[in-house]
Design an enzyme around this catalytic site. Structure first.
Site, mmCIF file in Angstrom:
data_model
loop_
_atom_site.group_PDB
_atom_site.id
_atom_site.type_symbol
_atom_site.label_atom_id
_atom_site.label_comp_id
_atom_site.label_asym_id
_atom_site.label_seq_id
_atom_site.Cartn_x
_atom_site.Cartn_y
_atom_site.Cartn_z
ATOM 1 C CG HIS A 191 -1.701 1.251 1.418
ATOM 2 N ND1 HIS A 191 -3.022 1.374 1.052
ATOM 3 C CD2 HIS A 191 -1.345 2.462 1.934
ATOM 4 C CE1 HIS A 191 -3.446 2.593 1.330
ATOM 5 N NE2 HIS A 191 -2.445 3.280 1.887
ATOM 6 C CD GLU A 192 1.813 3.590 3.640
ATOM 7 O OE1 GLU A 192 2.118 4.664 3.083
ATOM 8 O OE2 GLU A 192 0.747 3.429 4.253
ATOM 9 C CG HIS A 210 0.515 6.269 -0.797
ATOM 10 N ND1 HIS A 210 -0.561 6.786 -1.466
ATOM 11 C CD2 HIS A 210 0.018 5.664 0.322
ATOM 12 C CE1 HIS A 210 -1.674 6.520 -0.799
ATOM 13 N NE2 HIS A 210 -1.347 5.830 0.285
#
Length: 449
Positions: free
Chosen positions: A24-25, A28
């Site tokens: 998920h990170e 980003h």
């Protein structure tokens, strides 16, 4: 229940969740770096740093409490315009003054993290489309993980279904609403038993209709009437040609999922159709990739419904934890609850629930968790990704409106003004976490009560 298998199940799901958070990170991090934003930290977890290493301008690390993660980008808030940092207008009083001071302090801290030479590398300097790509990158990664796991589960491990392998043969013809313990005294012999069909046989053809799924069996038998029809079965590697004479009897009407239909009073709805007297064997059956979009949409819809009704669901969890009501097995779970279920799955000693079923359940749990991360992070509240997405959309709308009116660019939306609300939302999330933690301990949800 094996303690070692229980711990193994907990570790497997914990590792899967940690990998999901890390990806998920990464969702980003990658677009932020591609767009030139200076990213100072990529961290999995919160609290004290356990392990970290600096690569270039970014510190990569793991923190003590792996219950989330974050990346730190410089310049999340726009710089001051025309006022010294920390200045509060004299007409600001009370709550407004406090909120303005929080915003000013946040901007001052942000400004201290980089110099003028990096002003073009801040998050706030990105265009609206690029901001959306950066903030949606994390949730999108969870969506992709969820869909991938669903594909593995549906097409590789298989979905629960009834197969054409005969599990049981009825001894006689009983009424559709007969109790499970009814005996066969004085009742007509079942057509399947009379035809010589035995448990373990695999039905290959009925009345010339090729059998691939249990629904083919149901359709062929129900439309056969009371005619004598050929039945081909495979038994111990040998093909047998049999004949059966189904009877026309009142049998339950079935819905699209094969479940019996009941009326408003709870009575079975029946119809006069052919009856043979066999039941199929439940198993995990690999499906076509075409079922994955529907499966993903169903999971998304149910997760969205859960989140939309979250306040009510949390109230019910509180009643179960502090009162005498039973906890809803389909309600929200905390980290402890998910870990407990994973341990139960791994250590379960239930007939028909073997390694393949356990792996499928684990994969399904991780798919659902990633879908939950996807949907939850789209909620338009800070500090969630959806809050930053809402801010970027508001910025785009404001700039478009200014252009249409022939006015100057109003600049980026100042998200620092929402920091008091952000802190309030974070506090609510903390209280929710504590409530679920307590409920998972004192009133846990179990798979095998």
């Amino acid at each position: 229940m094996s303690a070692a298998l229980f711990v193994l199940g907990v570790l497997v799901v914990a590792a899967g969740l940690a990998i999901s958070i890390a990806l998920h990170e990464l969702g980003h991090l990658v677009p932020a770096k591609l767009f030139g934003v200076r990213v100072t930290q990529y961290m999995i977890g919160f609290g004290p740093t356990v392990l970290s290493r600096r690569r270039g301008e970014t510190e990569y690390g793991v923190k003590a409490f792996p219950l989330g993660g974050y990346i730190r980008m410089i310049g999340m808030f726009p710089p001051h315009k025309g006022e010294p940092e920390g200045t509060i207008r004299e007409d600001s009083t009370g709550l407004v003054q406090q909120m303005s001071q929080i915003s000013a302090d946040a901007k001052a801290y942000e400004a201290s993290q980089y110099g003028p030479e990096d002003a073009h590398r801040t998050f706030v300097a990105l265009s609206v489309p690029k901001k959306l790509v950066v903030m949606l990158g994390g949730p999108t990664m969870n969506l992709l993980i969820s869909v991938l796991l669903m594909t593995v589960m549906a097409c590789g491990i298989g979905m629960p279904a009834v197969t054409p392998t005969v599990q049981a043969v009825s001894e006689c013809v009983l009424p559709a609403d007969a109790p499970a313990d009814a005996d066969c005294e004085g009742e007509q012999e079942a057509p399947a038993l009379a035809a010589g069909i035995r448990p373990g046989d695999t039905l290959e053809s009925i009345d010339g209709h090729e059998i691939e799924a249990w629904s083919d069996v149901t359709e062929a038998v129900r439309t056969s009437g009371d005619r004598t029809v050929p039945v081909i079965v495979e038994r111990d590697g040998e093909t047998l040609h049999l004949e059966a004479t189904p009877i026309v009897d009142a049998r339950p009407v079935l819905d699209e999922e094969g479940a019996a239909v009941r009326d408003a009073e709870g009575e079975l709805v029946t119809e006069q159709v052919g009856f043979l007297g066999v039941s199929g064997t439940p198993d995990l059956v690999p499906q076509s990739p075409a079922v994955v979009p529907e499966l993903a949409w169903t999971t998304f819809s149910r997760t969205g419904e859960l989140i939309l009704t979250l306040p009510v669901r949390l109230y019910e969890v509180g009643q179960a934890a502090f009162g005498s009501t039973e906890r809803d097995p389909d309600g929200p779970l905390g980290v402890v609850g998910v870990s407990r279920l994973a341990g139960e799955v791994a250590a379960a000693d239930q007939p028909g629930f073997e390694v393949r079923e356990k792996v499928g359940t684990m994969v399904s749990m991780l798919a659902s968790l990633n879908m939950a991360l996807f949907v939850f992070n789209l909620v338009p509240l800070l500090p969630l990704d959806g809050g930053h997405v809402a801010g970027a959309l508001a910025e785009g709308a404001r700039r478009l409106l200014a252009r249409l009116r022939g006015r100057s660019d109003p600049g980026p939306v100042d998200m620092s003004r929402l920091l008091p609300l952000t802190n309030a939302v974070a506090l609510v999330f903390l209280l929710m976490t504590v409530l679920l933690l307590y409920a998972d301990i004192v009133e846990p949800i179990t798979l095998f009560p």
